[in-house]
Design an enzyme around this catalytic site. Structure first.
Site, PDB file in Angstrom:
ATOM      1  N   SER A   1      19.375  -4.518 -35.615  1.00 32.07           N
ATOM      2  CA  SER A   1      20.581  -4.731 -34.695  1.00 32.07           C
ATOM      3  C   SER A   1      20.128  -5.480 -33.308  1.00 32.07           C
ATOM      4  O   SER A   1      19.068  -5.318 -32.919  1.00 32.07           O
ATOM      5  CB  SER A   1      20.903  -3.432 -34.613  1.00 32.07           C
ATOM      6  OG  SER A   1      22.075  -3.224 -33.492  1.00 32.07           O
TER       7      SER A   1
ATOM      8  N   TYR B   1      19.629   5.523 -32.571  1.00 31.71           N
ATOM      9  CA  TYR B   1      20.020   4.226 -33.461  1.00 31.71           C
ATOM     10  C   TYR B   1      18.976   3.132 -32.741  1.00 31.71           C
ATOM     11  O   TYR B   1      18.400   2.385 -33.492  1.00 31.71           O
ATOM     12  CB  TYR B   1      21.505   3.716 -33.301  1.00 31.71           C
ATOM     13  CG  TYR B   1      21.756   2.647 -34.104  1.00 31.71           C
ATOM     14  CD1 TYR B   1      21.973   2.696 -35.449  1.00 31.71           C
ATOM     15  CD2 TYR B   1      22.023   1.241 -33.659  1.00 31.71           C
ATOM     16  CE1 TYR B   1      22.120   1.657 -36.331  1.00 31.71           C
ATOM     17  CE2 TYR B   1      22.682   0.262 -34.348  1.00 31.71           C
ATOM     18  CZ  TYR B   1      22.445   0.566 -35.630  1.00 31.71           C
ATOM     19  OH  TYR B   1      22.729  -0.663 -36.678  1.00 31.71           O
TER      20      TYR B   1
END
Length: 268
Positions: A148, A163
């Site tokens: 990501s 995350y």
């Protein structure tokens, strides 16, 4: 340059996390590029649904095997089933599994943080370990990890400690495995998308729009304005990058993270 460089005819691929969202889109893209594809996830009903949706959208058949990628014995079983269903060997591994739980750092439930590490990082190590050994034996392999932009840049607001930490770990794992596997003819790269409009994210966006006092369309438009392309990403935006990394066009590329992110990391 010949387009044959991107042709995956004769290649075989396993997409872990292929029963929805980014993984399903990539699995369909690899199949459309000519690869024989197996999708895997924990739930068989989700795999059957994804199989049917890929067939309906592309006319391509994919096979599947249910497995929990955080369980090493199940990953070993996945590899064996993949070899049987795909004709004896696997050429490409895509790791698209994992989840995000947004909690402010001061309130983060550490049991959830550990679950995220297990699902988002440990599972990648397990699949890369066993499929990597298979690739070493064959003298060839392509590993594509879903990372990501949050592996590279943090968010301004709270909630992404888990995350960001796990995706940063995926980036470094990708680089280290590229270093270790390179001598065996195996490439290891990652894809780092921006926030993407997947089915799993729809209820999240609806909730955020409600909290902001706007309709979903207005909220999504505003979110997309934060990057140079002025729109949010879709699962399809990752497919070309995945096909490139799975194909011979990227044979001399390893240890890299590519960002189909609308330009966010250019300005972030």
């Amino acid at each position: 340059m010949s387009l044959k460089l991107f042709d995956l005819t004769g290649r075989t691929a396993v997409v872990v996390g292929g029963a929805g969202g980014l993984g399903q889109a990539i699995a369909q893209g690899l199949a459309e590029a000519g690869a024989k594809v197996l999708i895997s996830s924990r739930k068989e009903d989700a795999l059957k649904r994804a199989q049917e949706e890929i067939k309906a959208a592309s006319g391509k058949d994919v096979c599947y095997f249910a497995a929990d990628a955080t369980n090493e014995e199940q990953v070993i079983a996945l590899l064996e089933s993949a070899k049987q269903q795909l004709g004896g060997k696997v050429d490409i591994l895509v790791n698209a599994q994992g989840f995000n739980k947004k909690i402010d750092a001061l309130d983060f439930d550490i049991s959830v943080f550990r679950q995220m590490l297990d699902a988002n990082v440990t599972s990648f190590m397990i699949t890369c370990k066993h499929f990597g050994r298979h690739f070493k034996e064959n003298g060839y392999g392509k590993i594509i990890n879903l990372s990501s932009v949050r592996g590279k840049i943090a968010t301004k607001g709270p909630g992404n400690a888990g995350y960001c930490a796990t995706k940063g770990a995926v980036d470094m794992l990708t680089k280290q495995l590229a270093s270790e596997f390179g001598p065996f003819g195996v490439t290891v790269n990652a894809i780092g998308p921006n926030i993407t409009m997947t089915p799993m994210m729809v209820p999240v966006f609806e909730k955020r729009a409600q909290e902001a006092g706007v309709d979903v369309e207005t909220y999504l438009k505003k979110q997309g304005e934060g990057n140079p392309m002025r729109r949010m990403g879709t699962p399809e935006d990752l497919v070309g990058t995945a096909v490139f990394l799975a194909s011979s066009a990227s044979d001399f590329m390893t240890g890299n993270i590519l960002y189909p992110d609308g330009g966010l990391t250019a300005i972030g």
